[in-house]
Design a protein around this motif. Structure first.
Motif, PDB file in Angstrom:
ATOM      1  N   HIS A 188       1.574   9.386  -5.795  1.00  0.00           N
ATOM      2  CA  HIS A 188       2.126  10.721  -5.540  1.00  0.00           C
ATOM      3  C   HIS A 188       2.977  11.175  -6.723  1.00  0.00           C
ATOM      4  N   VAL A 189       3.806  10.305  -7.251  1.00  0.00           N
ATOM      5  CA  VAL A 189       4.631  10.635  -8.419  1.00  0.00           C
ATOM      6  C   VAL A 189       3.747  10.955  -9.620  1.00  0.00           C
ATOM      7  N   ALA A 190       2.707  10.142  -9.834  1.00  0.00           N
ATOM      8  CA  ALA A 190       1.805  10.357 -10.970  1.00  0.00           C
ATOM      9  C   ALA A 190       1.083  11.698 -10.851  1.00  0.00           C
ATOM     10  N   ALA A 216       0.836  -1.203   0.000  1.00  0.00           N
ATOM     11  CA  ALA A 216       0.000   0.000   0.000  1.00  0.00           C
ATOM     12  C   ALA A 216       0.871   1.253   0.000  1.00  0.00           C
ATOM     13  N   SER A 217       1.946   1.226   0.754  1.00  0.00           N
ATOM     14  CA  SER A 217       2.863   2.366   0.805  1.00  0.00           C
ATOM     15  C   SER A 217       3.511   2.606  -0.555  1.00  0.00           C
ATOM     16  N   ARG A 218       3.897   1.526  -1.236  1.00  0.00           N
ATOM     17  CA  ARG A 218       4.483   1.665  -2.587  1.00  0.00           C
ATOM     18  C   ARG A 218       3.461   2.250  -3.551  1.00  0.00           C
ATOM     19  N   HIS A 219       2.212   1.797  -3.451  1.00  0.00           N
ATOM     20  CA  HIS A 219       1.158   2.318  -4.333  1.00  0.00           C
ATOM     21  C   HIS A 219       0.915   3.803  -4.074  1.00  0.00           C
ATOM     22  N   ALA A 245       0.363  17.352 -12.506  1.00  0.00           N
ATOM     23  CA  ALA A 245       0.377  18.756 -12.101  1.00  0.00           C
ATOM     24  C   ALA A 245       1.438  19.531 -12.879  1.00  0.00           C
ATOM     25  N   SER A 246       2.592  18.942 -13.091  1.00  0.00           N
ATOM     26  CA  SER A 246       3.658  19.612 -13.846  1.00  0.00           C
ATOM     27  C   SER A 246       3.239  19.852 -15.287  1.00  0.00           C
ATOM     28  N   HIS A 247       2.611  18.864 -15.904  1.00  0.00           N
ATOM     29  CA  HIS A 247       2.138  19.018 -17.284  1.00  0.00           C
ATOM     30  C   HIS A 247       1.064  20.109 -17.377  1.00  0.00           C
ATOM     31  N   VAL A 248       0.128  20.105 -16.439  1.00  0.00           N
ATOM     32  CA  VAL A 248      -0.943  21.106 -16.448  1.00  0.00           C
ATOM     33  C   VAL A 248      -0.360  22.500 -16.273  1.00  0.00           C
TER      34      VAL A 248
END
Length: 99
Positions: free
Chosen positions: A35-37, A27-30, A42-45
């Motif tokens: 968070h990365v996704a 769950a922590s990895r997911h 957000a960066s693209h927007v």
């Protein structure tokens, strides 16, 4: 209760504890992946907003048509169409209008 029964229960508890630990790590990895996704989106927007804001300074854009377009596209999801949506506020901001 015999020692064999207690040992079996203890082994089952240890197995369950291990499985719960593995589930927690997964769950922590997911969450980290999510968070990365979200940061990538957000960066693209933000990059697209920057470019569009600069384009809006050079090209005449009908503010009312932009707001109407947003309302048409979001009408099915809007509970109260009399209140401006976040998208409308963002569009007005990109067009250099104070909200």
């Amino acid at each position: 209760m015999s020692n064999a029964s207690i040992d079996e229960i203890q082994q089952l508890i240890q197995k369950l504890s291990g499985e719960l630990g593995e589930m927690s790590e997964a769950a922590s990895r997911h969450i980290d992946d999510l968070h990365v996704a979200v940061n990538n989106v957000a960066s693209h927007v933000l990059a697209i907003e920057a470019i569009l804001a600069l384009v809006a300074q050079k090209v005449e854009i009908d503010d009312a048509a932009a707001i109407e377009w947003i309302r048409d596209k979001t009408a099915a999801y809007s509970e109260d169409s009399s209140e401006g949506s976040a998208a409308e506020g963002i569009a007005q901001s990109l067009l250099g209008k104070e909200v």
